[in-house]
Design a protein around this motif. Structure first.
Motif, PDB file in Angstrom:
ATOM      1  N   VAL A  17     -21.333  26.287  -5.862  1.00 35.70           N
ATOM      2  CA  VAL A  17     -20.988  27.689  -5.660  1.00 35.70           C
ATOM      3  C   VAL A  17     -22.233  28.438  -5.220  1.00 35.70           C
ATOM      4  CG1 VAL A  17     -20.138  29.797  -6.755  1.00 35.70           C
ATOM      5  CG2 VAL A  17     -19.161  27.587  -7.374  1.00 35.70           C
ATOM      6  N   LEU A  18     -22.086  29.269  -4.197  1.00 35.10           N
ATOM      7  CA  LEU A  18     -23.176  30.074  -3.681  1.00 35.10           C
ATOM      8  C   LEU A  18     -22.639  31.468  -3.413  1.00 35.10           C
ATOM      9  CD1 LEU A  18     -26.057  30.251  -2.451  1.00 35.10           C
ATOM     10  CD2 LEU A  18     -25.019  29.538  -0.296  1.00 35.10           C
ATOM     11  N   LEU A  19     -23.301  32.468  -3.955  1.00 39.55           N
ATOM     12  CA  LEU A  19     -22.909  33.847  -3.688  1.00 39.55           C
ATOM     13  C   LEU A  19     -23.713  34.339  -2.490  1.00 39.55           C
ATOM     14  CD1 LEU A  19     -22.818  35.260  -7.318  1.00 39.55           C
ATOM     15  CD2 LEU A  19     -20.915  34.464  -5.924  1.00 39.55           C
ATOM     16  N   VAL A  20     -23.019  34.842  -1.481  1.00 38.38           N
ATOM     17  CA  VAL A  20     -23.665  35.264  -0.248  1.00 38.38           C
ATOM     18  C   VAL A  20     -23.170  36.646   0.128  1.00 38.38           C
ATOM     19  CG1 VAL A  20     -23.981  34.722   2.199  1.00 38.38           C
ATOM     20  CG2 VAL A  20     -23.738  32.879   0.546  1.00 38.38           C
ATOM     21  N   GLU A  21     -24.104  37.522   0.475  1.00 37.25           N
ATOM     22  CA  GLU A  21     -23.714  38.824   1.006  1.00 37.25           C
ATOM     23  C   GLU A  21     -23.451  38.656   2.496  1.00 37.25           C
ATOM     24  OE1 GLU A  21     -25.914  42.393   0.166  1.00 37.25           O
ATOM     25  OE2 GLU A  21     -26.697  41.492  -1.666  1.00 37.25           O
ATOM     26  N   VAL A  22     -22.330  39.167   2.948  1.00 34.91           N
ATOM     27  CA  VAL A  22     -22.002  39.111   4.374  1.00 34.91           C
ATOM     28  C   VAL A  22     -21.739  40.532   4.863  1.00 34.91           C
ATOM     29  CG1 VAL A  22     -21.088  36.764   4.286  1.00 34.91           C
ATOM     30  CG2 VAL A  22     -19.559  38.689   3.903  1.00 34.91           C
ATOM     31  N   PRO A  23     -21.982  40.770   6.134  1.00 36.02           N
ATOM     32  CA  PRO A  23     -21.742  42.119   6.656  1.00 36.02           C
ATOM     33  C   PRO A  23     -20.247  42.411   6.714  1.00 36.02           C
ATOM     34  CG  PRO A  23     -22.422  40.650   8.420  1.00 36.02           C
ATOM     35  CD  PRO A  23     -22.549  39.877   7.146  1.00 36.02           C
ATOM     36  N   PRO A  24     -19.885  43.686   6.629  1.00 34.37           N
ATOM     37  CA  PRO A  24     -18.463  44.043   6.683  1.00 34.37           C
ATOM     38  C   PRO A  24     -17.793  43.594   7.980  1.00 34.37           C
ATOM     39  CG  PRO A  24     -19.861  46.009   6.644  1.00 34.37           C
ATOM     40  CD  PRO A  24     -20.754  44.834   6.468  1.00 34.37           C
ATOM     41  N   GLN A  25     -18.563  43.454   9.041  1.00 33.70           N
ATOM     42  CA  GLN A  25     -17.998  42.992  10.315  1.00 33.70           C
ATOM     43  C   GLN A  25     -17.479  41.559  10.199  1.00 33.70           C
ATOM     44  OE1 GLN A  25     -20.984  44.404   9.868  1.00 33.70           O
ATOM     45  NE2 GLN A  25     -21.373  45.951  11.426  1.00 33.70           N
ATOM     46  N   PHE A  26     -18.150  40.748   9.399  1.00 33.26           N
ATOM     47  CA  PHE A  26     -17.705  39.370   9.190  1.00 33.26           C
ATOM     48  C   PHE A  26     -16.351  39.359   8.497  1.00 33.26           C
ATOM     49  CE2 PHE A  26     -17.452  35.628   6.403  1.00 33.26           C
ATOM     50  CZ  PHE A  26     -17.493  34.625   7.347  1.00 33.26           C
ATOM     51  N   ILE A  27     -16.211  40.179   7.458  1.00 34.90           N
ATOM     52  CA  ILE A  27     -14.942  40.260   6.735  1.00 34.90           C
ATOM     53  C   ILE A  27     -13.847  40.785   7.666  1.00 34.90           C
ATOM     54  CG2 ILE A  27     -13.734  41.317   4.778  1.00 34.90           C
ATOM     55  CD1 ILE A  27     -15.893  39.218   4.020  1.00 34.90           C
ATOM     56  N   ALA A  28     -14.169  41.802   8.460  1.00 31.74           N
ATOM     57  CA  ALA A  28     -13.182  42.359   9.396  1.00 31.74           C
ATOM     58  C   ALA A  28     -12.747  41.303  10.404  1.00 31.74           C
ATOM     59  CB  ALA A  28     -13.756  43.585  10.104  1.00 31.74           C
ATOM     60  N   LEU A  29     -13.685  40.508  10.920  1.00 34.38           N
ATOM     61  CA  LEU A  29     -13.345  39.451  11.873  1.00 34.38           C
ATOM     62  C   LEU A  29     -12.449  38.411  11.219  1.00 34.38           C
ATOM     63  CD1 LEU A  29     -13.690  38.126  14.653  1.00 34.38           C
ATOM     64  CD2 LEU A  29     -15.731  37.015  13.753  1.00 34.38           C
ATOM     65  N   CYS A  30     -12.776  38.028   9.996  1.00 34.27           N
ATOM     66  CA  CYS A  30     -11.936  37.058   9.283  1.00 34.27           C
ATOM     67  C   CYS A  30     -10.521  37.608   9.092  1.00 34.27           C
ATOM     68  CB  CYS A  30     -12.556  36.710   7.933  1.00 34.27           C
ATOM     69  SG  CYS A  30     -14.043  35.701   8.061  1.00 34.27           S
ATOM     70  N   GLU A  31     -10.423  38.858   8.679  1.00 33.14           N
ATOM     71  CA  GLU A  31      -9.105  39.462   8.472  1.00 33.14           C
ATOM     72  C   GLU A  31      -8.322  39.545   9.770  1.00 33.14           C
ATOM     73  OE1 GLU A  31     -10.044  43.176   6.566  1.00 33.14           O
ATOM     74  OE2 GLU A  31     -10.209  42.244   4.592  1.00 33.14           O
ATOM     75  N   SER A  32      -8.998  39.877  10.865  1.00 36.72           N
ATOM     76  CA  SER A  32      -8.291  40.019  12.141  1.00 36.72           C
ATOM     77  C   SER A  32      -7.816  38.682  12.702  1.00 36.72           C
ATOM     78  CB  SER A  32      -9.167  40.730  13.172  1.00 36.72           C
ATOM     79  OG  SER A  32     -10.219  39.891  13.611  1.00 36.72           O
ATOM     80  N   THR A  33      -8.466  37.601  12.304  1.00 35.09           N
ATOM     81  CA  THR A  33      -8.075  36.278  12.791  1.00 35.09           C
ATOM     82  C   THR A  33      -7.274  35.487  11.774  1.00 35.09           C
ATOM     83  OG1 THR A  33     -10.186  35.331  12.073  1.00 35.09           O
ATOM     84  CG2 THR A  33     -10.053  36.110  14.358  1.00 35.09           C
ATOM     85  N   GLY A  34      -7.122  36.039  10.559  1.00 34.74           N
ATOM     86  CA  GLY A  34      -6.347  35.352   9.530  1.00 34.74           C
ATOM     87  C   GLY A  34      -7.068  34.186   8.887  1.00 34.74           C
ATOM     88  N   VAL A  35      -8.396  34.175   8.971  1.00 37.97           N
ATOM     89  CA  VAL A  35      -9.192  33.103   8.371  1.00 37.97           C
ATOM     90  C   VAL A  35      -9.825  33.630   7.096  1.00 37.97           C
ATOM     91  CG1 VAL A  35     -11.201  31.602   8.696  1.00 37.97           C
ATOM     92  CG2 VAL A  35      -9.678  32.071  10.613  1.00 37.97           C
ATOM     93  N   ARG A  36      -9.714  32.871   6.014  1.00 39.43           N
ATOM     94  CA  ARG A  36     -10.362  33.273   4.770  1.00 39.43           C
ATOM     95  C   ARG A  36     -11.873  33.192   4.952  1.00 39.43           C
ATOM     96  NH1 ARG A  36      -8.817  29.010   1.600  1.00 39.43           N
ATOM     97  NH2 ARG A  36     -10.420  29.649   0.155  1.00 39.43           N
ATOM     98  N   PRO A  37     -12.635  34.175   4.475  1.00 41.01           N
ATOM     99  CA  PRO A  37     -14.092  34.123   4.610  1.00 41.01           C
ATOM    100  C   PRO A  37     -14.691  32.842   4.036  1.00 41.01           C
ATOM    101  CG  PRO A  37     -13.416  36.305   3.891  1.00 41.01           C
ATOM    102  CD  PRO A  37     -12.188  35.429   3.851  1.00 41.01           C
ATOM    103  N   GLN A  38     -14.153  32.358   2.913  1.00 38.83           N
ATOM    104  CA  GLN A  38     -14.662  31.126   2.320  1.00 38.83           C
ATOM    105  C   GLN A  38     -14.496  29.959   3.290  1.00 38.83           C
ATOM    106  OE1 GLN A  38     -12.507  33.258   0.997  1.00 38.83           O
ATOM    107  NE2 GLN A  38     -12.872  33.587  -1.178  1.00 38.83           N
TER     108      GLN A  38
END
Length: 57
Positions: free
Chosen positions: A7-28
């Motif tokens: 397990v690794l906790l990583v801070e990601v930019p909000p743009q990464f989360i938005a891209l994942c949501e827009s493509t339907g891919v889980r960030p993990q």
């Protein structure tokens, strides 16, 4: 004996989360895939790590 996941906790930019949501891919899943590629691996249809095409075994 059960193997504990790494397990690794990583801070990601909000743009990464938005891209994942827009493509339907889980960030993990996106991060796991990127980490695998850096290691010369990919996930196959059975969710197992295998060498990338053209990579030495």
């Amino acid at each position: 004996m059960l193997k504990q996941p790494n397990v690794l906790l990583v801070e990601v930019p909000p743009q990464f989360i938005a891209l994942c949501e827009s493509t339907g891919v889980r960030p993990q899943a996106a991060l796991r895939g990127m980490a695998a590629m850096v290691c010369g691996l990919q996930y196959d249809a059975n969710n197992r790590l295998v060498p990338l095409e053209g990579e030495a075994a």
